[in-house]
Design a protein around this motif. Sequence first.
Motif, mmCIF file in Angstrom:
data_model
loop_
_atom_site.group_PDB
_atom_site.id
_atom_site.type_symbol
_atom_site.label_atom_id
_atom_site.label_comp_id
_atom_site.label_asym_id
_atom_site.label_seq_id
_atom_site.Cartn_x
_atom_site.Cartn_y
_atom_site.Cartn_z
ATOM 1 N N VAL A 130 -8.538 9.495 -1.129
ATOM 2 C CA VAL A 130 -7.151 9.564 -0.663
ATOM 3 C C VAL A 130 -6.774 8.316 0.140
ATOM 4 N N LEU A 131 -7.700 7.857 0.959
ATOM 5 C CA LEU A 131 -7.376 6.747 1.869
ATOM 6 C C LEU A 131 -7.322 5.400 1.147
ATOM 7 N N GLN B 84 -5.896 -8.644 -6.549
ATOM 8 C CA GLN B 84 -6.068 -8.384 -5.105
ATOM 9 C C GLN B 84 -6.927 -9.474 -4.468
ATOM 10 N N GLN C 77 -12.090 7.668 -14.934
ATOM 11 C CA GLN C 77 -11.274 6.475 -15.149
ATOM 12 C C GLN C 77 -11.684 5.775 -16.438
ATOM 13 N N PRO D 166 -9.976 -2.016 -1.167
ATOM 14 C CA PRO D 166 -9.743 -3.040 -2.176
ATOM 15 C C PRO D 166 -11.032 -3.799 -2.491
ATOM 16 N N LEU D 167 -11.085 -4.325 -3.660
ATOM 17 C CA LEU D 167 -12.247 -5.084 -4.153
ATOM 18 C C LEU D 167 -13.530 -4.276 -4.008
ATOM 19 N N ARG D 168 -13.456 -2.992 -4.188
ATOM 20 C CA ARG D 168 -14.600 -2.061 -4.145
ATOM 21 C C ARG D 168 -15.294 -2.046 -2.788
ATOM 22 N N ASP E 232 0.816 -1.224 0.000
ATOM 23 C CA ASP E 232 0.000 0.000 0.000
ATOM 24 C C ASP E 232 0.842 1.263 0.000
ATOM 25 N N GLY F 111 -9.096 4.858 -2.262
ATOM 26 C CA GLY F 111 -9.438 4.933 -3.687
ATOM 27 C C GLY F 111 -10.653 4.083 -4.034
ATOM 28 N N TYR G 270 -17.127 9.232 -9.983
ATOM 29 C CA TYR G 270 -15.808 9.706 -10.427
ATOM 30 C C TYR G 270 -15.148 8.679 -11.347
ATOM 31 N N ASP G 271 -15.165 7.419 -10.923
ATOM 32 C CA ASP G 271 -14.509 6.372 -11.720
ATOM 33 C C ASP G 271 -15.109 6.269 -13.119
ATOM 34 N N ALA H 224 -3.959 8.736 6.635
ATOM 35 C CA ALA H 224 -3.346 7.759 5.713
ATOM 36 C C ALA H 224 -1.981 7.327 6.247
ATOM 37 N N VAL I 267 -5.264 -0.988 4.348
ATOM 38 C CA VAL I 267 -5.808 -0.609 3.034
ATOM 39 C C VAL I 267 -5.920 -1.798 2.082
ATOM 40 N N SER I 268 -5.300 -2.930 2.430
ATOM 41 C CA SER I 268 -5.413 -4.072 1.512
ATOM 42 C C SER I 268 -6.270 -5.196 2.090
ATOM 43 N N ASN J 46 -7.967 1.574 -18.918
ATOM 44 C CA ASN J 46 -8.275 1.863 -17.513
ATOM 45 C C ASN J 46 -9.208 0.814 -16.917
ATOM 46 N N GLN K 257 -16.069 1.516 -2.184
ATOM 47 C CA GLN K 257 -16.523 2.293 -3.352
ATOM 48 C C GLN K 257 -17.962 2.745 -3.145
#
Lengths: 423, 308
Positions: free
Chosen positions: B251-252, A398, B274, B257-259, A250, B254, B269-270, B140, B167-168, A387, B262
């Motif tokens: 920021v923290l 992941q 993106q 992980p694995l949404r 990370d 994104g 935004y994505d 963070a 975060v992971s 993307n 989200q």
Amino acid sequence: MNKRVKNLALGAATATVMMMSGLGPAMADTVLKFISWQTDDAGTGEWWHSAIAEFEKQHPGVKIEFTKAERSSYADTMTTLFAANQPPQIVHLASFEFQMFADSGWLEPLDPWLKKDGIDMTGWAGQKTCEWNGETVCIMTNYFGFVMAYNKKMLDAAGIAVPKTYDEFLAAAKATTKDLNGDGIVDQFGTGHETKGGPGQYLTEMLNYIIDAGAYWTDKDGNITIDTPQMVEGLTRWKTVMKSGISPVDMSASDVRKLFADGKMAMRLDGPWLYGTTEKGTAKSDIVYAAPPLTPPLGGSSNVLAMPSDIPDDQKQLVWDFIKLTMTPEFQRSYATMGGNTPPSPKADVSGVEKTIPHFPVLLQTMKAASEKGIDRVPIGLELYYNEFSKMIMEETQRMIIQDLDPAEVAKTMQSKAESIKG
Amino acid sequence: MTDTVRAGRGKFFDLARPSRQHLLGYILIAPAVLMVAAIIVWPLILAIDLSFQQVKIPRLGGASRPFSLNNYTWLFSSEEFWLACWVTFKLVVVVTAGSVAVGLSTALLANNRFKGRTVARLGIALPWAVPEIIAVVIFAWMFDTSFGLFGWLAIQLGFSDQMIPWVSSSTAAFWAVAITMVWKGFPFVSIMCLAGLQSIPSDYYAAAKVDGASVFQRFRWITMPLLMPVLGVTLVLTLLWVFRDFSIIKVLTGGGPLRSTQTLSIMTYDQAFQYHNFGRAAAVGVLTLVICIIASLLMLGRRSKSIY
């Protein structure tokens, strides 16, 4: 009478101010906007500044407004500017993001400009990437090969030779990963990968192992080639590296590079730009650059210069003059001497660069090796969906790591999802 | 120009006349209305229009694409959208509840008289004063998996034998976001509640004490009902803040992980920046707006029934 004189004076003053303000824009310099994420990059930033200074010297009355936008939000900034009909005149984009702008018809085809000036692009590294729908829409600014930088002091202390293969690399990374003060927290890592910089960067880090295993996302015809034994091997390697604790997790690219530069990491696989950071690090004297143990080295196109299709013709000519200037043998040479980058021009004279940048021959060697094998980070056939594709790959990887899934099953899922994205 | 005409014109523009006082009000408010229309209503109309077009990257002044419901059809059949709704819902519940619990507790504390009360009040308000992006960057660092303070503390206190992958790990990432949002959001609740508490007459408490009401009974039957108007509005504002907040999650984690983090705002935004699917992004944005309006109406309706 007095009042009348006052009124006349006031009127004259107002008229003068209005006339001067009206004349203002006509007298001002022509300003070309140039937005980049490299404005203050060590070496490369200075090279851009030198090109701008030379251009302004050659074009009196023309100024280039060189502005920084952070790499992390760069694509957003450029998308917003183009969407708002306010693109910068000099367009600087990463080689994996220009396709969307080209596909929307917002980039000027450069073939007529090249033809007009009789510029031969044969042998220009990575230039083929700049072709979109049969037209040249950009000029490749940088094509690179990954190198391995290692901390000689750490490897020597661990009694490890410089690794030449993946297995040796893994063994060396494990031997140099240490909790130095015994507080249960690893203070020194064997290697380091960025996993917080977004999907594109995540894929780049993974690709080192995947290419070494003989796999890639697509073939040269754009067919998805993920569900293969080689890819399973590549994914297994990445999973091993990330689960064995030899890399911090990370972290952003700059943090990983800083850790390496300050002597808290034994080996780092990275592009030519690592040099700028290691030169400023506290472990500078212990760092050595070598060819990476993973072959062929990861490499490919990095960033491009282009111009918007809907700016006035006189501005197009100025932008082309600037692009042309950066392509001259002199500036291609200084791209190496100042920035430590591998210039894409086959005519660039890079003799003697190793006097100031000792590892430059390694950079050239890995660039050529990557170029010969046709390695690039952006898979053929998935340029427009890169993307979405990279996010899918990152998420499935992941998932594989977090849920300890079988790489063979993950490769099957990736294959199916990639085909669905491509449509 | 005759005096009669001047007098007539003066009369017409005499905004002080009782019958024309409303005109002055309209004139004074007009710049603000125009500004709001320009920066909120117009983009909102554009977004709604965009959500009915299949467009990758729009261009200002460019030709419109044909009317289409495809963005909404895609959205409702998309697993990603429903996951984002679920994550948003979880976050709204956890963060709103957390912020209200901490905010109300600190407000009750700061409403008492004790030494250092001013400093305590300042301390409570501090997280609110810190710019969001700075607060998130600090968090963070503290949540950093390799060298972060929270991981170190967990090891030192014996809660874990290794650093926590904040975060992971899907679960840890959600809680990292929630904790940061509660820290950033509770001062607002606290300040609002403190203002509400100070407006409750002390006679009520004195009378209740005389009647033998316990502390809990006084809180249940005096404080809470009288605080509800303030708390209701605060709840709605906090809920809307959690709904629309973007920077903390971006920021923290994104969104990963694995949404697992989200939310609808991250998804908007994505899709836009993106994947360059501005039509779909606009559709997510419009639906988020609709959900926010419904939630606010429900909350405000509930509040109005809760007061004496």
